[in-house]
Design a protein around this motif. Structure first.
Motif, PDB file in Angstrom:
ATOM      1  N   LEU A 462       0.835  -1.199   0.000  1.00  0.00           N
ATOM      2  CA  LEU A 462       0.000   0.000   0.000  1.00  0.00           C
ATOM      3  C   LEU A 462       0.871   1.250   0.000  1.00  0.00           C
ATOM      4  CD1 LEU A 462      -2.650  -1.082   2.671  1.00  0.00           C
ATOM      5  CD2 LEU A 462      -2.853  -1.197   0.184  1.00  0.00           C
ATOM      6  N   ASP A 463       0.322   2.342  -0.535  1.00  0.00           N
ATOM      7  CA  ASP A 463       1.029   3.616  -0.516  1.00  0.00           C
ATOM      8  C   ASP A 463       1.194   4.086   0.928  1.00  0.00           C
ATOM      9  OD1 ASP A 463       1.178   3.701  -3.278  1.00  0.00           O
ATOM     10  OD2 ASP A 463      -0.749   4.730  -3.489  1.00  0.00           O
ATOM     11  N   ALA A 464       2.358   4.604   1.233  1.00  0.00           N
ATOM     12  CA  ALA A 464       2.646   5.031   2.601  1.00  0.00           C
ATOM     13  C   ALA A 464       3.626   6.184   2.583  1.00  0.00           C
ATOM     14  CB  ALA A 464       3.206   3.869   3.431  1.00  0.00           C
ATOM     15  N   VAL A 465       3.748   6.848   3.734  1.00  0.00           N
ATOM     16  CA  VAL A 465       4.652   7.996   3.883  1.00  0.00           C
ATOM     17  C   VAL A 465       5.336   7.876   5.241  1.00  0.00           C
ATOM     18  CG1 VAL A 465       4.862  10.506   3.930  1.00  0.00           C
ATOM     19  CG2 VAL A 465       3.107   9.440   2.507  1.00  0.00           C
ATOM     20  N   TRP A 466       6.663   8.041   5.247  1.00  0.00           N
ATOM     21  CA  TRP A 466       7.405   8.104   6.508  1.00  0.00           C
ATOM     22  C   TRP A 466       7.315   9.530   7.036  1.00  0.00           C
ATOM     23  CZ3 TRP A 466       8.767   4.048   9.164  1.00  0.00           C
ATOM     24  CH2 TRP A 466       9.036   2.849   8.515  1.00  0.00           C
ATOM     25  N   ILE A 467       6.668   9.713   8.176  1.00  0.00           N
ATOM     26  CA  ILE A 467       6.419  11.043   8.725  1.00  0.00           C
ATOM     27  C   ILE A 467       7.170  11.204  10.043  1.00  0.00           C
ATOM     28  CG2 ILE A 467       4.143  11.212   7.634  1.00  0.00           C
ATOM     29  CD1 ILE A 467       2.921  10.492  10.358  1.00  0.00           C
TER      30      ILE A 467
END
Length: 696
Positions: A462-467
């Motif tokens: 799945l699309d994800a973002v490291w925040i």
């Protein structure tokens, strides 16, 4: 009899007669008048004995090595009190003749030590008594009391520990007997020391009382019987009494000190001086600080510059010497290591290879880069170890067999933020994570974007973002699923282990499952393996079930089905189909939950006919589909499955029993989320609703 004879012979030897002679000597000093020369010898012997006892306690490695110390303490105390009685008799009888009436030792202590001034003598004697009674004796007595109490309280536990080691085979009978004897001696020693400390304290009180009695009695005798005036009588008798008291009090202080040293000693392999120097002067930091403080005090106007600066220089010199010694030792060790690496052995030892040189393959492995080491280090509050244990427990309960331990190690060949998951030594997954960030996963519908490093969820793609950590609440409010780095790795590990569970199940695990089942159904297991089926066939059937994501928790149903159908076929594929039918309710529940209606995808009858003909023409019981048709079929099934998943429903392909196994294999690699069922696997209480039909 031999032991009794040996004891009698020992008693007749001069060595065995020492104690009776000492007791007779003490009684003689208390009852018979002694000449002054004998008093000098006995007082000198008393001081020498006290010095010997002190030095013996200093150089004793362990308290039990001087187990006779309480007895020595009692005997020396009695000897000193006997000398006080003998010297008191002489002082009171001959004190009117002058300071030399009681011998040279008492005269020397009265004249030289206190300068012939009885007032100074009284002050010095009082100070010695305070030091002995208030400081040394009181502290040593308290330590003896506490040590005796703790030693006696710990004695049963020590005895039980010895018995446990003996039962475990860690000790022999002789070693256990020696340790029990040592524990008993330790308890006896500290109990005796507790009692002996009371003698020392009583001796200090007795010395103080004897001083005042001798002064008062001597002044009274000198004035009443010998016609001396008060000043002369006080001068003669006070000096003699103070000299007598100092001669007795100094050995008393030495013995009190030796008792204090003995009860404060630790069991070690070094004597007291070596232990103190080794622990006090091994760290130069304390000496450097002390030297700096002394130096500052030495340059203050009005302070004694010479004394402070001299000691500052000495402390700094000792600290510098310690640092140089440590540096020299470190250089020697480093040089020795370099020489060992550079200089090969002239005759290298040739060791024959064995099976121990073949390293075993870890069933499940997790390799991490060096920046991820804190995640698996419990000393650095790493949470990944706990997450991995949780994954093993959860999968073991869900799948029905024990998941092997995960062997975690660092791998410098990986990039710093990367990790790799291996099964049977082969890499099956690899990804990079950021331990200082959290992953915000897009579940399919979010209300905005968050700033960070874009990536893909390694477990499900799945699309994800490291925040950043402070963006967590903002991302959650937008609909993102936010997880930390350890959860990302653990979820990826769980997904891979679950999808490869069939590879982790072997003969050893199946034997454990059958052994566990035999406790509740012994006859079933006995008739199944090896009477009905070989163990290898049972293993293959269970692997087939796990390969198709069917748990094997219900081993009783599986074993009963295998026992029933084993008379018809020994083919693992046919037996797997039979077991699936028996587990149909479990399979449907895992797919659709408790819903009464099951939406399914079906094949066009013409397409099914073509596939049946292809299966009949095949020799290996697999469908040989023409490439163009296979591509079209895969695309159509994938589109139908995606529509079902988008609607929040499970994608299920319903087909005839003959095609189920082949189509399940066909869909496993091209359409991972598609479940392939046969008509026989639908329970009677489930309603079927066809949502799509795939044709040519």
């Amino acid at each position: 009899m031999a032991e009794l004879t040996q004891n009698k012979l020992r008693a007749l030897t001069p060595k065995g007669a020492g104690t009776p002679i000492l007791v007779l000597m003490i009684l003689a000093m208390m009852t018979l008048p002694l000449p002054t020369i004998m008093l000098d010898l006995f007082f000198t012997f008393n001081i020498t004995l006290a010095l010997v006892v002190v030095l013996a306690t200093v150089y004793t490695l362990r308290p039990l090595e001087f187990a006779a110390f309480p007895t020595v303490l009692l005997v020396t105390t009695l000897l000193r009190l006997a000398l006080n009685v003998a010297s008191t008799r002489v002082v009171l009888l001959n004190g009117h003749t002058g300071p030399g009436a009681a011998g040279s030792v008492i005269e020397s202590f009265g004249a030289v030590v206190v300068g012939g001034n009885y007032a100074v003598g009284l002050v010095v004697f009082a100070i010695l008594v305070i030091i002995n009674f208030v400081v040394v004796t009181k502290g040593a007595g308290r330590i003896s009391e506490v040590s005796a109490r703790f030693t006696l309280d710990a004695m049963p536990g020590k005895q039980m520990a010895i018995d446990a080691d003996l039962n475990a085979g860690l000790l022999t009978q002789e070693e256990a007997r020696d340790r029990r004897e040592e524990v008993s001696k330790e308890a006896d020693f500290y109990g005796a020391m507790d009692g002996a400390s009371k003698f020392v304290r009583g001796d200090a009180v007795a010395g103080l009382l004897i001083l005042f009695i001798n002064i008062l009695g001597g002044v009274a005798i000198g004035m009443s019987q010998h016609g001396l005036d008060f000043g002369t009588a006080m001068q003669f008798y006070a000096l003699l009494t103070i000299g007598d008291g100092l001669v007795a009090q100094i050995p008393s202080l030495l013995l009190s000190t030796s008792a204090a040293i003995m009860v404060t000693r630790q069991n070690s392999s070094n004597d007291m001086s070596t232990q103190v120097i080794g622990e006090l002067f091994t760290k130069s930091k304390a000496l450097w600080i002390a030297a700096a403080i002394l130096g500052v005090m030495g340059i203050i106007p009005g302070m004694p510059h010479f004394a402070f600066l001299l000691l500052a220089i000495i402390a700094a010199g000792v600290a510098y010497n310690i640092d140089q010694k440590k540096k020299r030792i470190a250089d020697e060790e480093a040089q020795q290591k370099i020489e060992e690496k550079q200089v090969p052995s002239s005759e290298p030892e040739l060791k024959e290879l064995s099976w121990d040189d073949v390293p075993p393959v870890d069933p499940i492995g997790l390799e991490v880069g060096y920046r991820l080491i804190p995640l698996v280090d419990q000393a650095q509050d790493g949470k990944l170890m706990g997450r991995v244990k949780g994954v093993r427990k959860k999968l073991s309960q869900e799948l029905g067999f024990l998941i092997p331990p995960v062997h975690i190690r660092d791998n410098l060949e990986l990039s710093p933020n990367a990790y790799r998951i291996t099964l049977m030594g082969v890499a099956v997954g690899e990804a990079e994570v950021h331990p200082d960030r959290e992953m915000a996963i897009n579940p399919g519908q979010v209300f905005g974007e968050v700033q960070g490093i874009k990536t893909k969820d390694p477990a499900f793609g799945l699309d994800a973002v490291w925040i950043e950590t402070n963006q967590k609440e903002q991302a959650q409010s937008m609909g993102y699923t936010v997880v930390d780095c350890s959860t990302v790795v653990a979820t990826h590990l769980s997904q891979l282990v679950q999808s490869h569970a069939s590879e982790l199940l072997g003969h050893e695990e199946v034997e454990h499952l059958l052994k566990k089942l035999s406790k509740s159904a012994p006859k079933l297991v006995e008739n199944l393996v090896p009477d009905s089926l070989p163990l290898g066939v049972v293993v293959k059937v269970l692997q087939n079930l796990l390969l198709e994501q069917v748990p094997i928790r219900d081993m009783r149903t599986i074993a009963e089905t295998l026992a029933e159908y084993s008379v018809r076929s020994q083919d693992p594929a046919a037996l797997t189909s039979a077991v699936r039918i028996s587990l149909s309710r479990l399979i449907i529940q895992n797919i659709n939950g408790l819903e009464g209606e099951l939406p399914v995808i079906t094949l066009d009858p013409n397409l099914e006919q073509i596939l049946h003909q292809s299966l009949q023409a095949s020799n290996d019981e697999s469908v040989n589909i023409e490439p163009g048709l296979a591509e079209k079929l895969q695309r159509s099934l994938k589109e139908a499955a995606e529509k079902q998943e988008a609607a929040g429903k499970a994608a299920v392909l319903l087909t005839s029993p003959g095609l189920r196994t082949s189509l399940a294999h066909f869909a496993r690699f091209g359409i991972p989320g598609l479940h392939v069922l046969s008509f026989q696997e639908i329970p009677d209480n489930k309603q079927i609703r066809v949502v799509a039909t795939v044709g040519q």
